[in-house]
Each structure stands twice: as C-alpha cells, then as structure tokens.
Design a protein around this motif. Structure first.
Motif, PDB file in Angstrom:
ATOM      1  N   VAL A  74       0.848  -1.185   0.000  1.00 51.97           N
ATOM      2  CA  VAL A  74       0.000   0.000   0.000  1.00 51.97           C
ATOM      3  C   VAL A  74       0.887   1.239   0.000  1.00 51.97           C
ATOM      4  O   VAL A  74       1.980   1.243   0.579  1.00 51.97           O
ATOM      5  N   GLN A  75       0.404   2.273  -0.640  1.00 51.54           N
ATOM      6  CA  GLN A  75       1.166   3.520  -0.740  1.00 51.54           C
ATOM      7  C   GLN A  75       0.198   4.687  -0.757  1.00 51.54           C
ATOM      8  O   GLN A  75      -0.879   4.610  -1.362  1.00 51.54           O
ATOM      9  N   ARG A  76       0.576   5.772  -0.065  1.00 48.10           N
ATOM     10  CA  ARG A  76      -0.286   6.950  -0.003  1.00 48.10           C
ATOM     11  C   ARG A  76       0.565   8.208   0.029  1.00 48.10           C
ATOM     12  O   ARG A  76       1.566   8.284   0.756  1.00 48.10           O
ATOM     13  N   GLY A  89      -8.900 -16.066  -2.272  1.00 52.72           N
ATOM     14  CA  GLY A  89     -10.206 -16.149  -2.913  1.00 52.72           C
ATOM     15  C   GLY A  89     -10.542 -14.959  -3.787  1.00 52.72           C
ATOM     16  O   GLY A  89     -11.723 -14.644  -3.987  1.00 52.72           O
ATOM     17  N   LEU A  90      -9.528 -14.272  -4.311  1.00 52.28           N
ATOM     18  CA  LEU A  90      -9.767 -13.093  -5.142  1.00 52.28           C
ATOM     19  C   LEU A  90     -10.085 -13.437  -6.587  1.00 52.28           C
ATOM     20  O   LEU A  90     -10.419 -12.555  -7.379  1.00 52.28           O
ATOM     21  N   LEU A  91      -9.936 -14.704  -6.967  1.00 56.99           N
ATOM     22  CA  LEU A  91     -10.187 -15.171  -8.334  1.00 56.99           C
ATOM     23  C   LEU A  91      -9.248 -14.519  -9.332  1.00 56.99           C
ATOM     24  O   LEU A  91      -9.524 -14.487 -10.529  1.00 56.99           O
ATOM     25  N   SER A  92      -8.138 -13.967  -8.832  1.00 54.34           N
ATOM     26  CA  SER A  92      -7.146 -13.335  -9.694  1.00 54.34           C
ATOM     27  C   SER A  92      -5.824 -13.319  -8.948  1.00 54.34           C
ATOM     28  O   SER A  92      -5.799 -13.032  -7.746  1.00 54.34           O
ATOM     29  N   PRO A  93      -4.707 -13.619  -9.634  1.00 58.25           N
ATOM     30  CA  PRO A  93      -3.412 -13.590  -8.940  1.00 58.25           C
ATOM     31  C   PRO A  93      -2.907 -12.185  -8.661  1.00 58.25           C
ATOM     32  O   PRO A  93      -1.967 -12.004  -7.892  1.00 58.25           O
ATOM     33  N   LEU A  94      -3.516 -11.181  -9.276  1.00 53.61           N
ATOM     34  CA  LEU A  94      -3.072  -9.797  -9.095  1.00 53.61           C
ATOM     35  C   LEU A  94      -4.271  -8.871  -9.118  1.00 53.61           C
ATOM     36  O   LEU A  94      -5.062  -8.881 -10.069  1.00 53.61           O
ATOM     37  N   VAL A  95      -4.427  -8.083  -8.065  1.00 50.59           N
ATOM     38  CA  VAL A  95      -5.477  -7.069  -7.988  1.00 50.59           C
ATOM     39  C   VAL A  95      -4.821  -5.750  -7.616  1.00 50.59           C
ATOM     40  O   VAL A  95      -4.085  -5.673  -6.633  1.00 50.59           O
ATOM     41  N   SER A 140      -3.446   7.313  -3.686  1.00 47.70           N
ATOM     42  CA  SER A 140      -3.246   6.058  -2.976  1.00 47.70           C
ATOM     43  C   SER A 140      -3.287   4.891  -3.951  1.00 47.70           C
ATOM     44  O   SER A 140      -3.908   4.972  -5.018  1.00 47.70           O
ATOM     45  N   SER A 141      -2.609   3.820  -3.574  1.00 48.43           N
ATOM     46  CA  SER A 141      -2.633   2.610  -4.392  1.00 48.43           C
ATOM     47  C   SER A 141      -2.466   1.400  -3.485  1.00 48.43           C
ATOM     48  O   SER A 141      -1.851   1.483  -2.422  1.00 48.43           O
ATOM     49  N   GLN A 142      -3.012   0.289  -3.911  1.00 42.99           N
ATOM     50  CA  GLN A 142      -2.872  -0.968  -3.201  1.00 42.99           C
ATOM     51  C   GLN A 142      -2.767  -2.095  -4.217  1.00 42.99           C
ATOM     52  O   GLN A 142      -3.611  -2.217  -5.113  1.00 42.99           O
ATOM     53  N   VAL A 143      -1.723  -2.894  -4.072  1.00 42.51           N
ATOM     54  CA  VAL A 143      -1.491  -4.024  -4.971  1.00 42.51           C
ATOM     55  C   VAL A 143      -1.464  -5.289  -4.126  1.00 42.51           C
ATOM     56  O   VAL A 143      -0.709  -5.380  -3.149  1.00 42.51           O
ATOM     57  N   ALA A 146      -9.782   3.473  -9.811  1.00 40.75           N
ATOM     58  CA  ALA A 146      -9.444   2.484 -10.840  1.00 40.75           C
ATOM     59  C   ALA A 146      -9.132   1.162 -10.166  1.00 40.75           C
ATOM     60  O   ALA A 146      -8.354   1.116  -9.210  1.00 40.75           O
ATOM     61  N   LEU A 147      -9.747   0.077 -10.638  1.00 34.30           N
ATOM     62  CA  LEU A 147      -9.493  -1.271 -10.147  1.00 34.30           C
ATOM     63  C   LEU A 147      -9.152  -2.164 -11.332  1.00 34.30           C
ATOM     64  O   LEU A 147      -9.919  -2.227 -12.311  1.00 34.30           O
ATOM     65  N   ASP A 148      -8.009  -2.822 -11.258  1.00 35.60           N
ATOM     66  CA  ASP A 148      -7.573  -3.729 -12.321  1.00 35.60           C
ATOM     67  C   ASP A 148      -7.272  -5.088 -11.717  1.00 35.60           C
ATOM     68  O   ASP A 148      -6.638  -5.178 -10.650  1.00 35.60           O
TER      69      ASP A 148
END
Length: 719
Positions: free
Chosen positions: A327-329, A374-380, A362-365, A415-417
């Motif tokens: 996380v970064q802010r 259980g995110l159904l994705s290896p990267l969010v 802010s960002s969160q990876v 933005a969410l990827d």
C-alpha cells in the motif's frame, strides 16, 4: 516468537532514566511545538478568538492554553497558585480545566481530545489509542499493521470520516479509513467528534469525525528515536526543523517493521503456532512548513508519504502463506489565511478569508499467486485520487456574533484492475456550500447553527453518471454555562448524509459486486449532556466530568448479502436506531496522582419493518465499553530527572454479535496495559510498556486470535 527483552533493556539503560517523549515540553530546548495541520488557521492573535480553528488549527476561543505533550495534569510548582487553607470549599473554575479533554474549536459538540503521553506509548497504534475514547469502537483484523477501522455511536466505519492533516483518508472502494496507516510518532493531537463534526470538516458525518493533527515546529529543534518490542517489532524516527513565531519548517522520516509472528491456537489440533506471513515494513515521510504574512495572515503547507509492504494472511482460520500486499499513499495540503477587513482589532480578526487546497493519491497491490485469498485473480491493483479546494469567509461583526460561508469542490477517481477481469473506472465530483452562525446573546449562552448542501455527480467508465444526488445537511447546537462557568449544559440536533462509495456502487473485487441502485444513507441525531469542572487548591486537585445521552436514527444503511454462491452484493437496510450513554471523567491530586474513566453504554437496534431475523442487534457493536486508567507520577526536578511516571490502563468490551442473526457472538474481552516513563535533562526520554499484561485471549472482527502479551521500549533524544 521473538522476545527482545535484551534490546528493550539496553534501550532503557542507554537512556539512563528517561521518560515519555515530551513533544513540546522543551522549555529549555526551543519552546513548545505548535499544533497546526493542514488548513491551520494560525490567525496571529487568535488566542481569545471564538473557536475558529480549521483542521489542525491552534485552538482559539475561550479555550485553555494547550498543555505540551508529556506534561502531567497539575501545573509545575513554579507556576502553581499558593495552596489555600484547608477546609475551604471546592472552588469552581471556568471551563478549560487542565484535566479537560473537550475540543475547543466547537464547545457545543460532544468531543474528546487525545494528546501527549497517550500518543507516545511504545508500540501503540492508532486503533489502540482510539479504543479508549467514549462512544468509539475499533474493529481489528490482526496485528497493528493489519486493517483497523473506527465506528462512532453504532455507525459504520464508512460513516465516520477520518482526517490526517486536514485531508480525508476514507477511500472510495469501501468508504472506510484504515487506522493502521496512521503512525502516531508525528501526531501532536487527535480530536474525536462523536456526533457532530465541526464546520471545517468537508463531511459532517453520520458517525462524527476524527482528526489527526501533526506537530509543527516553532523553534530550531532536532530529534532521533528508537523503539523495539515483541514479535520482531523495531522502529526508528528522526526529525529536524527550524522555526520561530514568524515561520517554521520541518522534515521527518520514520520506519516501523515487525514480524508479527505471535502465537495463535490451531483449532483443529489445539496447538499454539506462530502466525505465518504476517510481517510488515512501513516507511513514513513528513514535510511541514508555515509562514506568517506581514499583514496578519499565514500560509501553512503539509506533505506526507506512506508506504507499507506486508504479508496478507487472509481472513480465514487457514492463513495465506504466499500472498503479499503493498500500500502507498501521498497527501499534501496548503492553506492560506488573510484578513479581509484590515489588521486585527484588539487581537481579533473581524474578517478572514481562508483558502485551502489538498490532494491525496493512494494505491494498493495484492499478489495472490496460489489463490489463497479467494480473489479469483493472482493480481489485484486499486488506485485512487482526490483533489479538493475550499474557500471560506469568516466575519465577526460583533463580539457576540460570528458568521461564515464556504464553498468547496472535489473530484475523486477510482481504478481497479485485476488479471483476467474487466477493469473498473469510476469518478465522482462533489460540490458543497455551507453557512454557519454563532451567537452569544449573553456571556453564559452560546448558540450554533450550520446548514450545508452537497451535489454529487458520479460517472462510470465514461458512460455518464447513473447517480446525481442533491443532499442537505446541518445541525443546531447550544451551550449554557452555569455556576461561574464550571458547569455547562450542551445539546445538538443534526441531519447527515453519506453517498455510497464508488466501490459499493460498481464493485470492489470479484467477490463483491456493485449495486448502482444504492441510495444515500441518511441519519438524524440528538444529544444532551452536562460538563462539570472544579478544583480544590488545598489538595492540589482538579476534577472534570462529562455525561451525556444520545440517539441516532438512520435509514438506507449499506450492508451486504449473497447475490449468488460466493459473491456478495451491497443493499440498503431500511432503518436502524441507536440509543446510548457516554461518560468521561478525569481527576488529579497532590501533584502525584491522575485518574481517568471513559464509559459507553449502547443499545444498537435494526428497526427495519418486515425484518425476518429474531435478532435485532446491529453486528459488531458492544453494548458496554469501559476504559479506566490510573497514573502515579513525580516531578522531582533534581538529579537530572524531570518527571517519572507509572501508569496502568484497563480496557473492557462486552460481547458482540458477529452476524445479523446473532448466531456467532464475539466473546467479551478485558486487557490491562502498564507503562513506565521517565523524562531526563529536558531532552531525553525513555519508555517501557507491557501490553495485555495477563495475556488474555482476544479476538478480531472475524473471531481470529489477536496478539497476546507483548513488551515494548522506546527512547528519544531531542535538542
């Protein structure tokens, strides 16, 4: 589990009898620090002006002079009034006793101020400090570096705006603010408004508001500190600054890391095992400057950067071992104040123009290569940005009348990827106008009125906004002082609104989908209370007490329910009602004792018509919370020791429902913390603390085990 006893003791020996960090108690080291944050209305001779503080402002009005952090409740002997003959009746003093915890910027509202030693305990986190505030409950999900949120008077954390240096931290994914991202080492003061936020907040808040205000230099100074504790905790910080009454600047940097490998009980085997993949490493950077303009105005600028890399253990009993989160802010704000009616008359600005601009990125990876979360994705990856500007005119045509008007506009982007999924792009523009009035027809009576209207426009993926909402809000308040000012009655009525966050409208993850049909949450609140303050000079004693009752009625609260297997969807709860009683008391005596008590009794109910569940208690809200404390201290002023203290704090929280049906209650918990602190040579401090002395088992929001007993030590030198 690591036990850094040797390192803790070495820190104490190196500090040679030191004490709590006394930020601002540098009478011989350059004077006390200021308390300004973003939006600080420095105001020159503001002392004596009616509470016109902005976020982070010097407290004005009839407020007492703020005590430097680390100084005990009784005044130093050199400034203490002579003792009066024994047997003399209690002397009622004007509001603003040294033991008072009431915020001065809005005395008509229920508030609580935390300052000084409470913010300097080694190993202390913002969540632990706030948990002792009446009316406020904190929900944790693990160690101090894991998600922690605050709710006030039964409201959700999304309904409680949290500000750091005047910039709102609540994200637009869930609407909440993560308290674990607020390091306390640079914080001078925390103000909690439990039902009604002051006019300077950009959101009035259904659940009040919380302000974290950083320190501001007023003299040349530098400091360096080190800390260590259980579970691999280590910390270091340093600051340097220049300043005087005209201008000041400071830069500070801090780092805090921990392994967080505390023992947890495996419910399948009954064995106690170290918690895996829970390490965290955080960095914090501050830059602060201020300048008083020759004509009587001021400019204040603040910048803060925060970054943390940590293991993501997940929220189930089986921890994730390979997931990581970063996380970064970055936030910044600049505020300018200028007189608009000539120089101050009698130390009071009759007219002021205030301009404030702020921005937050802010960002969160989250990386989950094994699919353990259980995110159904290896990267969010999520990114957010907000820019805001506000202009206000505050006019005081007479000593008993003050009027202000303000206009503000802000723009938010989300933005969410996620790998293998469709990206989300959403934005919101908010315009707000407000008018407030303060009127004191007689010296003992003060009235307050605030009205605001907000226009929210939301767009999704550039396709136009499905939501356009125009919402009014406001409150009426009053305070009546009796018995020479030592007793005062106060009350408030208010209406508040929260527009659903962008993540609630359009989805925040593969397992939480959005609902663009969500309506804004609305709330009505009322409170009535009494404050008392008295002193007995013969016993060198002071006492303050605040007790109040409140009610809050809300409709359209955002909750979540299953949409289909494994997927949640937010919806509006029809109605809820919260009744409560809050008590705050503090006392000091004989220049050696200080005691405090915060007590909250709550009755939170779901009053939705047609509700199918037998349980009507709102989840995660304890019906009783108590936090008593006791401190024994001495100020010998010899042998190089300025102050020594030993304090103990008890925290009790009753059981809570963990689901709407009330089938999985979270158990009650009671913990005791102790702290030893010494201040020496007016420029060296050391502390030693034990948290959860009796190793009581405590549990988080998801009924997972929290850290047990832990030991912490810290030392700091400033000059």
């Amino acid at each position: 589990m690591r036990r850094p006893w040797a390192l803790a003791c070495a820190a104490l020996v190196a500090a040679a009898g030191l004490s709590p960090r006394a930020r601002g108690q540098e009478a011989g080291a350059g004077g006390r620090e200021g308390e300004a944050g973003s939006g600080a209305r420095e105001g020159g001779g503001a002392r004596g002006r009616e509470g016109e503080a902005g976020s982070g402002a010097r407290e004005g009005g009839g407020a007492r002079e703020e005590r430097p952090a680390g100084v005990a409740a009784p005044a130093p002997r050199s400034s203490r009034a002579p003792a009066r003959p024994r047997g003399r009746a209690l002397e009622v003093r004007v509001e603003g006793q040294r033991a008072s915890t009431v915020a001065a910027r809005d005395p008509t509202a229920a508030s609580h101020v935390i300052r000084g030693d409470e913010l300097r305990a080694p190993g202390a986190a913002a969540s632990a400090v706030l948990s002792r505030v009446p009316g406020l409950q904190v929900s944790r999900t693990g160690a101090a570096s894991d998600l922690a949120t605050a709710s006030i008077r039964g409201a959700s954390s999304a309904e409680t705006p949290v500000y750091l240096a005047g910039v709102r931290l609540n994200d637009d994914v869930t609407g909440t603010a993560d308290l674990s991202m607020v390091p306390l080492w640079m914080i001078q003061r925390v103000e909690v408004y439990r039902g009604n936020a002051p006019e300077h907040a950009d959101r009035l808040g259904i659940g009040g508001a919380i302000f974290f205000e950083p320190s501001l230099p007023r003299a040349p100074r530098a400091s360096v500190g080190l800390g260590a504790g259980s579970f691999g905790e280590r910390a270091a910080w340093a600051s340097a600054g220049l300043g005087d009454d005209r201008a000041g600047a400071m830069i500070a940097i801090g780092r805090r890391a921990a392994d967080n490998d505390y023992l947890v009980t495996d419910r399948r085997t009954g064995r106690a095992l170290p918690r895996p993949n829970a390490d965290a490493d955080a960095h914090d950077l501050w830059s602060i400057g201020r300048y008083r303009l020759p004509g009587g105005g001021s400019v204040t600028a603040i910048g803060n950067g925060f970054a943390r890399d940590q293991g993501a253990t997940g929220l189930s009993e089986t921890p994730a071992r390979a997931a990581r989160a970063h996380v970064q802010r970055w936030l910044g704000a600049i505020a300018a104040v200028a007189p608009c009616a000539g120089p101050p008359a009698g130390g009071v600005d009759r007219c002021r123009l205030e301009l404030t601009s702020s921005a937050i990125l802010s960002s969160q990876v989250v990386r989950d290569p094994r699919g353990e979360l259980g995110l159904l994705s290896p990267l969010v990856e999520g990114r957010g940005a907000r820019g805001a500007g506000q202009a206000a005119v505050r006019y005081r045509p007479a000593d008993d009348l003050a009027v202000s008007a303000s206009a503000a506009h802000e723009r938010e982007l989300l933005a969410l990827d996620r790998m293998g999924g469709a990206p989300l792009r959403a934005s919101r523009a908010t315009s707000r106008a407000s008018v407030s009035l303060r009127y004191a027809p007689i010296p003992s009576l003060e009235g307050y009125a605030l009205g605001a209207v907000e226009l929210h426009r939301t767009s999704h993926g550039g396709a136009g906004g499905p939501l356009a909402s125009l919402e009014p809000s406001g409150r009426l308040g009053a305070r009546l002082r009796l018995a020479g000012g030592g007793v005062s009655l106060f009350g408030n009525l208010g209406r508040y609104v929260r527009v659903p966050a962008l993540g609630e409208l359009y989805g925040s993850s593969p397992i939480v989908v959005g609902n663009p049909e969500l309506a804004p949450e609305r709330g009505l609140s009322a409170e009535l209370g009494v404050r008392l303050a008295a002193a007995a000079p013969a016993a060198r004693a002071e006492v303050s007490l605040e007790i109040l009752g409140f009610s809050r009625f809300a409709s359209g609260l955002v909750a979540h329910r299953p949409a289909f297997i494994g997927v949640l969807r937010p919806y509006n709860v029809a109605s809820a009602r919260v009744l409560g009683l809050e008590l705050t008391a503090s006392a000091s005596a004989l220049d050696h004792l200080r005691a405090g008590l915060a007590l909250t009794a709550l009755d939170p109910r779901d009053t939705s018509p047609g509700r199918a569940l037998a349980n009507d208690l709102i989840p995660y809200q304890a019906r009783l919370v108590a936090a008593p404390s006791l401190e024994v201290y001495a100020e010998p002023a010899r042998l190089g020791v300025d102050r020594a203290s030993l304090s103990a704090r008890l925290f009790y929280r009753a059981s809570r429902a963990a689901d709407p049906a009330g089938l999985r209650p979270l158990p009650a918990q009671a913990t005791v913390d102790v702290e030893l602190a010494i201040l020496a040579l007016r420029r060296v401090s050391a502390r030693f603390a034990i948290a959860n002395v009796f190793a009581a088992r405590t549990f988080d929001l998801f009924n997972l085990e929290l850290p047990g007993r832990s030991v912490h030590a810290a030392t700091e030198v400033w000059w």
